[in-house]
Scaffold this motif. Structure first.
Motif, PDB file in Angstrom:
ATOM      1  N   GLY A 121      29.639  41.224  49.569  1.00 45.75           N
ATOM      2  CA  GLY A 121      30.250  42.339  48.843  1.00 45.75           C
ATOM      3  C   GLY A 121      31.677  42.028  48.441  1.00 45.75           C
ATOM      4  O   GLY A 121      32.164  40.904  48.588  1.00 45.75           O
ATOM      5  N   LEU A 122      32.337  43.069  47.947  1.00 46.81           N
ATOM      6  CA  LEU A 122      33.667  42.916  47.362  1.00 46.81           C
ATOM      7  C   LEU A 122      34.589  44.023  47.860  1.00 46.81           C
ATOM      8  O   LEU A 122      34.182  45.196  47.910  1.00 46.81           O
ATOM      9  N   PHE A 123      35.820  43.648  48.220  1.00 47.50           N
ATOM     10  CA  PHE A 123      36.869  44.635  48.474  1.00 47.50           C
ATOM     11  C   PHE A 123      37.900  44.424  47.380  1.00 47.50           C
ATOM     12  O   PHE A 123      38.564  43.388  47.338  1.00 47.50           O
ATOM     13  N   LEU A 124      38.013  45.380  46.472  1.00 52.12           N
ATOM     14  CA  LEU A 124      38.854  45.167  45.284  1.00 52.12           C
ATOM     15  C   LEU A 124      39.986  46.189  45.221  1.00 52.12           C
ATOM     16  O   LEU A 124      39.758  47.398  45.239  1.00 52.12           O
ATOM     17  N   SER A 125      41.199  45.659  45.144  1.00 52.24           N
ATOM     18  CA  SER A 125      42.376  46.508  45.024  1.00 52.24           C
ATOM     19  C   SER A 125      43.251  45.947  43.910  1.00 52.24           C
ATOM     20  O   SER A 125      42.897  44.951  43.268  1.00 52.24           O
ATOM     21  N   SER A 126      44.389  46.562  43.671  1.00 51.06           N
ATOM     22  CA  SER A 126      45.287  46.002  42.672  1.00 51.06           C
ATOM     23  C   SER A 126      46.686  46.584  42.823  1.00 51.06           C
ATOM     24  O   SER A 126      46.854  47.739  43.232  1.00 51.06           O
ATOM     25  N   ALA A 127      47.682  45.769  42.493  1.00 50.99           N
ATOM     26  CA  ALA A 127      49.023  46.306  42.289  1.00 50.99           C
ATOM     27  C   ALA A 127      48.982  47.088  40.974  1.00 50.99           C
ATOM     28  O   ALA A 127      48.050  46.933  40.178  1.00 50.99           O
ATOM     29  N   VAL A 128      49.989  47.907  40.757  1.00 47.19           N
ATOM     30  CA  VAL A 128      49.992  48.739  39.539  1.00 47.19           C
ATOM     31  C   VAL A 128      50.547  47.920  38.376  1.00 47.19           C
ATOM     32  O   VAL A 128      51.740  47.638  38.305  1.00 47.19           O
ATOM     33  N   ILE A 129      49.658  47.504  37.504  1.00 47.76           N
ATOM     34  CA  ILE A 129      50.056  46.670  36.365  1.00 47.76           C
ATOM     35  C   ILE A 129      50.117  47.549  35.113  1.00 47.76           C
ATOM     36  O   ILE A 129      49.185  48.293  34.831  1.00 47.76           O
ATOM     37  N   GLN A 130      51.236  47.521  34.439  1.00 51.30           N
ATOM     38  CA  GLN A 130      51.518  48.347  33.239  1.00 51.30           C
ATOM     39  C   GLN A 130      51.606  49.838  33.551  1.00 51.30           C
ATOM     40  O   GLN A 130      52.615  50.472  33.317  1.00 51.30           O
ATOM     41  N   SER A 131      50.506  50.434  34.029  1.00 53.16           N
ATOM     42  CA  SER A 131      50.536  51.865  34.365  1.00 53.16           C
ATOM     43  C   SER A 131      49.397  52.146  35.340  1.00 53.16           C
ATOM     44  O   SER A 131      48.432  51.365  35.415  1.00 53.16           O
ATOM     45  N   PRO A 132      49.477  53.265  36.088  1.00 53.06           N
ATOM     46  CA  PRO A 132      48.364  53.589  37.003  1.00 53.06           C
ATOM     47  C   PRO A 132      47.029  53.723  36.260  1.00 53.06           C
ATOM     48  O   PRO A 132      45.992  53.249  36.755  1.00 53.06           O
ATOM     49  N   ASP A 133      47.038  54.330  35.065  1.00 54.55           N
ATOM     50  CA  ASP A 133      45.777  54.490  34.324  1.00 54.55           C
ATOM     51  C   ASP A 133      45.197  53.138  33.908  1.00 54.55           C
ATOM     52  O   ASP A 133      44.003  52.894  34.011  1.00 54.55           O
ATOM     53  N   GLN A 134      46.082  52.260  33.398  1.00 56.57           N
ATOM     54  CA  GLN A 134      45.613  50.935  32.976  1.00 56.57           C
ATOM     55  C   GLN A 134      44.991  50.189  34.158  1.00 56.57           C
ATOM     56  O   GLN A 134      43.939  49.553  34.046  1.00 56.57           O
ATOM     57  N   THR A 135      45.641  50.297  35.307  1.00 52.78           N
ATOM     58  CA  THR A 135      45.154  49.605  36.507  1.00 52.78           C
ATOM     59  C   THR A 135      43.802  50.149  36.936  1.00 52.78           C
ATOM     60  O   THR A 135      42.863  49.397  37.217  1.00 52.78           O
ATOM     61  N   MET A 136      43.700  51.493  36.960  1.00 58.20           N
ATOM     62  CA  MET A 136      42.435  52.112  37.391  1.00 58.20           C
ATOM     63  C   MET A 136      41.330  51.761  36.414  1.00 58.20           C
ATOM     64  O   MET A 136      40.175  51.550  36.786  1.00 58.20           O
ATOM     65  N   GLU A 137      41.686  51.679  35.140  1.00 58.10           N
ATOM     66  CA  GLU A 137      40.688  51.340  34.117  1.00 58.10           C
ATOM     67  C   GLU A 137      40.187  49.899  34.324  1.00 58.10           C
ATOM     68  O   GLU A 137      38.997  49.623  34.187  1.00 58.10           O
ATOM     69  N   ASN A 138      41.104  48.991  34.647  1.00 56.30           N
ATOM     70  CA  ASN A 138      40.698  47.601  34.925  1.00 56.30           C
ATOM     71  C   ASN A 138      39.736  47.542  36.105  1.00 56.30           C
ATOM     72  O   ASN A 138      38.728  46.828  36.070  1.00 56.30           O
ATOM     73  N   LEU A 139      40.065  48.297  37.148  1.00 53.70           N
ATOM     74  CA  LEU A 139      39.195  48.308  38.332  1.00 53.70           C
ATOM     75  C   LEU A 139      37.834  48.890  37.977  1.00 53.70           C
ATOM     76  O   LEU A 139      36.785  48.349  38.326  1.00 53.70           O
ATOM     77  N   LEU A 140      37.864  49.994  37.219  1.00 53.62           N
ATOM     78  CA  LEU A 140      36.616  50.647  36.819  1.00 53.62           C
ATOM     79  C   LEU A 140      35.760  49.709  35.970  1.00 53.62           C
ATOM     80  O   LEU A 140      34.555  49.558  36.198  1.00 53.62           O
ATOM     81  N   ASN A 141      36.389  49.067  34.985  1.00 53.80           N
ATOM     82  CA  ASN A 141      35.624  48.168  34.113  1.00 53.80           C
ATOM     83  C   ASN A 141      34.975  47.041  34.899  1.00 53.80           C
ATOM     84  O   ASN A 141      33.851  46.633  34.612  1.00 53.80           O
ATOM     85  N   THR A 142      35.683  46.563  35.913  1.00 52.64           N
ATOM     86  CA  THR A 142      35.140  45.457  36.707  1.00 52.64           C
ATOM     87  C   THR A 142      33.897  45.886  37.473  1.00 52.64           C
ATOM     88  O   THR A 142      32.860  45.225  37.426  1.00 52.64           O
ATOM     89  N   VAL A 143      34.020  47.020  38.195  1.00 53.59           N
ATOM     90  CA  VAL A 143      32.857  47.420  39.021  1.00 53.59           C
ATOM     91  C   VAL A 143      31.687  47.878  38.139  1.00 53.59           C
ATOM     92  O   VAL A 143      30.522  47.646  38.455  1.00 53.59           O
ATOM     93  N   LYS A 144      32.029  48.476  37.006  1.00 52.18           N
ATOM     94  CA  LYS A 144      30.974  48.925  36.086  1.00 52.18           C
ATOM     95  C   LYS A 144      30.216  47.712  35.529  1.00 52.18           C
ATOM     96  O   LYS A 144      28.987  47.695  35.467  1.00 52.18           O
ATOM     97  N   MET A 145      30.992  46.699  35.176  1.00 52.52           N
ATOM     98  CA  MET A 145      30.372  45.484  34.647  1.00 52.52           C
ATOM     99  C   MET A 145      29.508  44.803  35.720  1.00 52.52           C
ATOM    100  O   MET A 145      28.399  44.341  35.446  1.00 52.52           O
ATOM    101  N   LEU A 146      30.042  44.768  36.927  1.00 49.93           N
ATOM    102  CA  LEU A 146      29.263  44.162  38.022  1.00 49.93           C
ATOM    103  C   LEU A 146      27.932  44.879  38.205  1.00 49.93           C
ATOM    104  O   LEU A 146      26.886  44.246  38.346  1.00 49.93           O
TER     105      LEU A 146
END
Ligand code: SF4
Length: 435
Positions: free
Chosen positions: A104-129
């Motif tokens: 499995g995967l434990f995925l986090s992130s620092a806040v890059i550009q903005s909180p929304d942009q970061t959350m969107e990146n995380l969402l796109n990754t798990v959705k794609m997976l």
């Protein structure tokens, strides 16, 4: 920068987050040996049924716009920065999964550009997976403070577990050390995830998923009704958080009171208590790490709240810290000697649970076995009750076998508590809790 280099930086940046259970240790392979460990990268986590699983533990980026004083990835800290794209991350996960390195995967992130942009990146990754790579392994995903609630909700549909770290127990601590975050920016997504978790369960129970189409967004055509039950149950493993211990002057009493409220109000599955470690010359924070013993005692106290029926008010007040010389259950028992000894053959199950040395399994075994006849001392031995502690707080058929002098008993229990910590050391956060 090469992908390998970036992965190294991003997995090292994730190792201070313990809200998925454990981080690795460093041990190199020797000339004729097999295997090795690394301090970051693949970590072990524990599922609800006790299985140990391997997770790739990584950040999408460590290039943070925020400057939380306790964090290695803070803007003002001089560390090498890296970012990975959703595509690169998906490929990495699938390759490691196919080679059987991870489950499995434990995925986090620092806040890059903005909180929304970061959350969107995380969402796109798990959705794609989930939707492109059809990855059905375990995913633990971070929610980002200040991110749009819609993005957090969408992410919950693809993750098994989510977490949002409170980090500092008080609003004053946040204001001083993480001014970009507010209490509300953390509690709001936590509340949302709690709602989603509970509604998901109700939808599952009511077998009513297909009628919830308007509330739950999915890209593909709706699956058949029988499959929908599984696919649309959001965050089945619930949510967790972590509280850094010792970065601020918040007492153990305050920390545990907060945890108790989080378990009760937001149904958190776990609160983790990493002891503060200074990273990158912090100016507003202690320069020495917090003693691990404090962390261990907090994990033991946490078990008392979750499994032993204690309320925090029974064993600590907000002004003080735990007694680190005694485990919290023994400490409570020593301060309540008027309640002991209890008779093992007649005390209610809830009272058995309060005896030092009788854990959850032990209390259950005693409760079951005594229905068939009176228990004696040897019966308790056979049930693997920790009698060297328990005998001081019980009678067996009216007979007392323990130490009857308070001071001698206190010294004895302190040496027992120290031995208990030495035995389990840093693993107290994952113990099954026979205290
Ligand atoms: S927002 Fe997160 S990654 Fe950024 S500095 Fe604060 S704790 Fe670190």
């Amino acid at each position: 920068m090469e992908l390998n280099e970036r992965v190294k930086i991003l997995s090292a940046g994730a190792k201070y987050d313990v809200s998925c259970s454990s981080s690795g240790s460093n041990r190199n392979n020797s000339a004729n040996g097999i295997g090795s460990t690394a301090s970051c990268g693949i970590c072990h986590s524990f599922t609800q049924d006790g299985r140990c699983i391997s997770l790739l533990k990584i950040l999408m980026s460590n290039d943070c716009i925020f400057d939380c004083q306790y964090c290695i990835n803070r803007r003002s800290n001089d560390v090498e920065r890296a970012t990975i794209t959703p595509n690169e991350l998906c490929e990495l996960v699938i390759n490691l999964y196919k080679r059987n390195y991870i489950e499995g995967l434990f995925l986090s992130s620092a806040v890059i550009q903005s909180p929304d942009q970061t959350m969107e990146n995380l969402l796109n990754t798990v959705k794609m997976l989930r939707q492109v790579y059809h990855f059905n392994g375990y995913i633990h995903l971070k929610a980002i403070p200040h991110a749009d609630q819609f993005l957090v909700e969408q992410a919950s549909l693809h993750a098994d577990r989510m977490s949002i770290n409170i980090e500092l127990p008080s609003a004053q601590g946040l204001k001083a050390l993480a001014p970009a975050k507010t209490k509300e920016s953390i509690i709001k997504p936590m509340r949302l995830l709690s709602d989603i978790y509970q509604n998901g369960r109700e939808l599952y129970k009511d077998n009513n998923l297909l009628t919830s189409k308007d509330n739950i967004m999915i890209d593909d055509a709706l699956p058949k009704k029988a499959e929908a039950k599984q696919l649309l149950k959001p965050i089945p493993a619930g949510q967790t958080t972590q509280l850094i211990v010792g970065a601020t002057s918040d007492t153990d009493g305050i920390i545990l009171k907060l945890s108790e409220a989080l378990y009760r109000i937001y149904q958190l599955k776990r609160v983790y208590y990493p002891a503060y470690i200074p990273v990158g010359n912090p100016t507003l924070l202690p320069t020495t790490p917090v003693n691990k013993r404090r962390e261990n005692r907090l994990y033991q106290a946490d078990w008392l709240i979750r499994f032993y029926g204690f309320s925090v008010d029974e064993f600590i007040t907000p002004e003080v810290n735990l007694n680190y010389d005694l485990d919290p259950k023994s400490d409570w028992a020593m301060r309540n000697m008027d309640k002991f000894p209890i008779e093992i053959n007649s005390a209610p199950y809830e009272v058995l649970l309060r005896v030092p040395g009788i854990g959850i399994k032990g209390a259950w075994r005693i409760n079951k076995a005594r229905k068939y006849g009176h228990l004696d001392f040897d019966d308790l031995k056979r049930m693997r009750i920790v009698l060297k502690r328990a005998k001081n707080f019980i009678t067996v058929n009216g007979k007392f076998f323990g130490i009857d002098n308070y001071n001698r008993l206190n010294n004895y229990m302190m040496s027992e508590s120290a031995e208990q910590l030495n035995m389990f050391g840093n693993y107290n956060n994952v113990l099954t809790g026979e205290i």
